[in-house]
Design an enzyme around this catalytic site. Structure first.
Site, PDB file in Angstrom:
ATOM      1  N   ARG A   1       1.191  -8.611  13.922  1.00 64.08           N
ATOM      2  CA  ARG A   1       0.505  -7.613  13.087  1.00 64.08           C
ATOM      3  C   ARG A   1      -0.428  -8.293  12.082  1.00 64.08           C
ATOM      4  O   ARG A   1      -1.499  -7.773  11.781  1.00 64.08           O
ATOM      5  CB  ARG A   1       1.533  -6.729  12.374  1.00 64.08           C
TER       6      ARG A   1
ATOM      7  N   ARG B   1      11.711  -5.167   3.929  1.00 62.41           N
ATOM      8  CA  ARG B   1      11.434  -3.734   3.763  1.00 62.41           C
ATOM      9  C   ARG B   1      12.488  -2.865   4.460  1.00 62.41           C
ATOM     10  O   ARG B   1      12.866  -3.110   5.600  1.00 62.41           O
ATOM     11  CB  ARG B   1      10.055  -3.459   4.360  1.00 62.41           C
TER      12      ARG B   1
ATOM     13  N   ARG C   1      12.299  -0.873  10.114  1.00 63.14           N
ATOM     14  CA  ARG C   1      11.433  -0.442  11.215  1.00 63.14           C
ATOM     15  C   ARG C   1      11.452  -1.486  12.327  1.00 63.14           C
ATOM     16  O   ARG C   1      11.468  -2.672  12.037  1.00 63.14           O
ATOM     17  CB  ARG C   1       9.991  -0.314  10.708  1.00 63.14           C
TER      18      ARG C   1
ATOM     19  N   LYS D   1       0.825  -1.227   0.000  1.00 60.29           N
ATOM     20  CA  LYS D   1       0.000   0.000   0.000  1.00 60.29           C
ATOM     21  C   LYS D   1       0.852   1.267   0.000  1.00 60.29           C
ATOM     22  O   LYS D   1       0.625   2.184  -0.768  1.00 60.29           O
ATOM     23  CB  LYS D   1      -0.895   0.070   1.259  1.00 60.29           C
TER      24      LYS D   1
ATOM     25  N   ARG E   1      -8.516   1.110  10.025  1.00 55.57           N
ATOM     26  CA  ARG E   1      -8.028  -0.236  10.342  1.00 55.57           C
ATOM     27  C   ARG E   1      -9.013  -1.008  11.214  1.00 55.57           C
ATOM     28  O   ARG E   1      -8.748  -2.162  11.540  1.00 55.57           O
ATOM     29  CB  ARG E   1      -6.705  -0.107  11.098  1.00 55.57           C
TER      30      ARG E   1
HETATM   31  P1  AMP Z   1       1.825   0.999   9.396  1.00 56.43           P
HETATM   32  O1  AMP Z   1       2.970   1.893   9.071  1.00 56.43           O
HETATM   33  O2  AMP Z   1       0.555   1.403   8.697  1.00 56.43           O
HETATM   34  O3  AMP Z   1       2.151  -0.470   9.204  1.00 56.43           O
HETATM   35  O4  AMP Z   1       1.511   1.190  10.959  1.00 56.43           O
HETATM   36  C1  AMP Z   1       2.480   0.873  11.935  1.00 56.43           C
HETATM   37  C2  AMP Z   1       1.800   0.715  13.286  1.00 56.43           C
HETATM   38  O5  AMP Z   1       1.190   1.971  13.659  1.00 56.43           O
HETATM   39  C3  AMP Z   1       0.669  -0.291  13.346  1.00 56.43           C
HETATM   40  O6  AMP Z   1       1.132  -1.620  13.544  1.00 56.43           O
HETATM   41  C4  AMP Z   1      -0.144   0.224  14.519  1.00 56.43           C
HETATM   42  O7  AMP Z   1       0.474  -0.066  15.745  1.00 56.43           O
HETATM   43  C5  AMP Z   1      -0.060   1.740  14.315  1.00 56.43           C
HETATM   44  N1  AMP Z   1      -1.139   2.240  13.422  1.00 56.43           N
HETATM   45  C6  AMP Z   1      -1.005   2.777  12.185  1.00 56.43           C
HETATM   46  N2  AMP Z   1      -2.178   3.113  11.664  1.00 56.43           N
HETATM   47  C7  AMP Z   1      -3.115   2.772  12.588  1.00 56.43           C
HETATM   48  C8  AMP Z   1      -4.531   2.846  12.630  1.00 56.43           C
HETATM   49  N3  AMP Z   1      -5.242   3.345  11.592  1.00 56.43           N
HETATM   50  N4  AMP Z   1      -5.147   2.406  13.761  1.00 56.43           N
HETATM   51  C9  AMP Z   1      -4.465   1.915  14.799  1.00 56.43           C
HETATM   52  N5  AMP Z   1      -3.122   1.793  14.817  1.00 56.43           N
HETATM   53  C10 AMP Z   1      -2.442   2.231  13.726  1.00 56.43           C
END
Ligand code: AMP
Length: 215
Positions: free
Chosen positions: A173, A127, A162, A13, A88
């Site tokens: 996750r 990544r 990360r 994404k 989410r």
């Molecule tokens: P991402 O970069 O989108 O993979 O997000 C990394 C982490 O940030 C996730 O594993 C969650 O802990 C938190 N996070 C990001 N977006 C959300 C969301 N919309 N709702 C809740 N937690 C989020």
């Protein structure tokens, strides 16, 4: 163009959103990036969010919706946006619905990035992102080209993994995605907004599929 990118962690994404930003001149709004900025800046929200993120869990809906509301109020969102990693959960999707209704700006489409779950762990563990310009690469699927494409912001990418991309957290996750985020597929299908893209292909091929889905 107001769109949501939906898909499991590692489904591509973020990378595809970065490519569409360049093509369409609309911002990518990644709640993960917004949270990581809070963590980096050491804000109160960032301190609260860090341990949740490192554990592969979700930050609470009220915090996330507040952050998105503020971000959608910025001038660069007026022409459209790509929401990446948000919503989410069902409550987040309902909150987004209400917010966009208030703004009179409904969603155009929700793109579901469909990837074979077997390949997700490999995609995530490969990544790396550049600490200078934020671009995302992948040691398996999207290595850094020569010369690096960092918009002149950096000559040599500083690649970092990360903390939550470590293999132990990735499994958590993916479980959280199945339990809390996958129900959004039916939510948006029911609203006639869902477009599914087979994302097990090259970067270029997936970008073209997304463009076709958006026509
Ligand atoms: P991402 O970069 O989108 O993979 O997000 C990394 C982490 O940030 C996730 O594993 C969650 O802990 C938190 N996070 C990001 N977006 C959300 C969301 N919309 N709702 C809740 N937690 C989020």
């Amino acid at each position: 163009m107001r769109i949501v990118f939906l898909g499991a962690p590692g489904s591509g994404k973020g990378t595809q959103a970065q490519r569409l930003v360049e093509r369409h001149g609309i911002p990518q709004i990644s709640t993960g990036d917004l949270l990581r900025a809070h963590v980096r800046d050491g804000t109160e929200l960032g301190r609260r969010a860090k341990s949740i993120m490192d554990a592969g869990q979700l930050v609470d809906d009220v915090t996330i919706l507040g952050m998105v509301r503020e971000r959608l109020g910025a001038a660069d969102s007026a022409r459209g946006f790509i929401l990446d990693g948000f919503p989410r959960t069902i409550p987040q999707a309902e909150g987004l619905d209400a917010l966009l209704r208030e703004l009179g700006k409904p969603l155009r489409a929700v793109i579901l990035f469909d990837v074979d779950s077997q390949s997700l762990v490999k995609r995530i563990s490969g990544r790396r992102s550049c600490q200078n310009c934020g671009r995302v690469f992948n040691v398996y699927t999207a290595p850094v080209p020569v010369p690096p494409p960092c918009n002149g912001q950096c000559d040599t990418p500083r690649l970092m993994q990360r903390p939550d991309d470590a293999e132990a957290t990735v499994a958590k996750r993916l479980t959280v995605y199945d339990a809390q985020t996958a129900p959004l597929i039916d939510f948006y299908r029911g609203r006639g907004l869902l477009k599914t893209v087979d994302a097990d292909a090259s970067l270029e091929a997936v970008t073209e599929r997304v463009e076709v889905a958006l026509k």
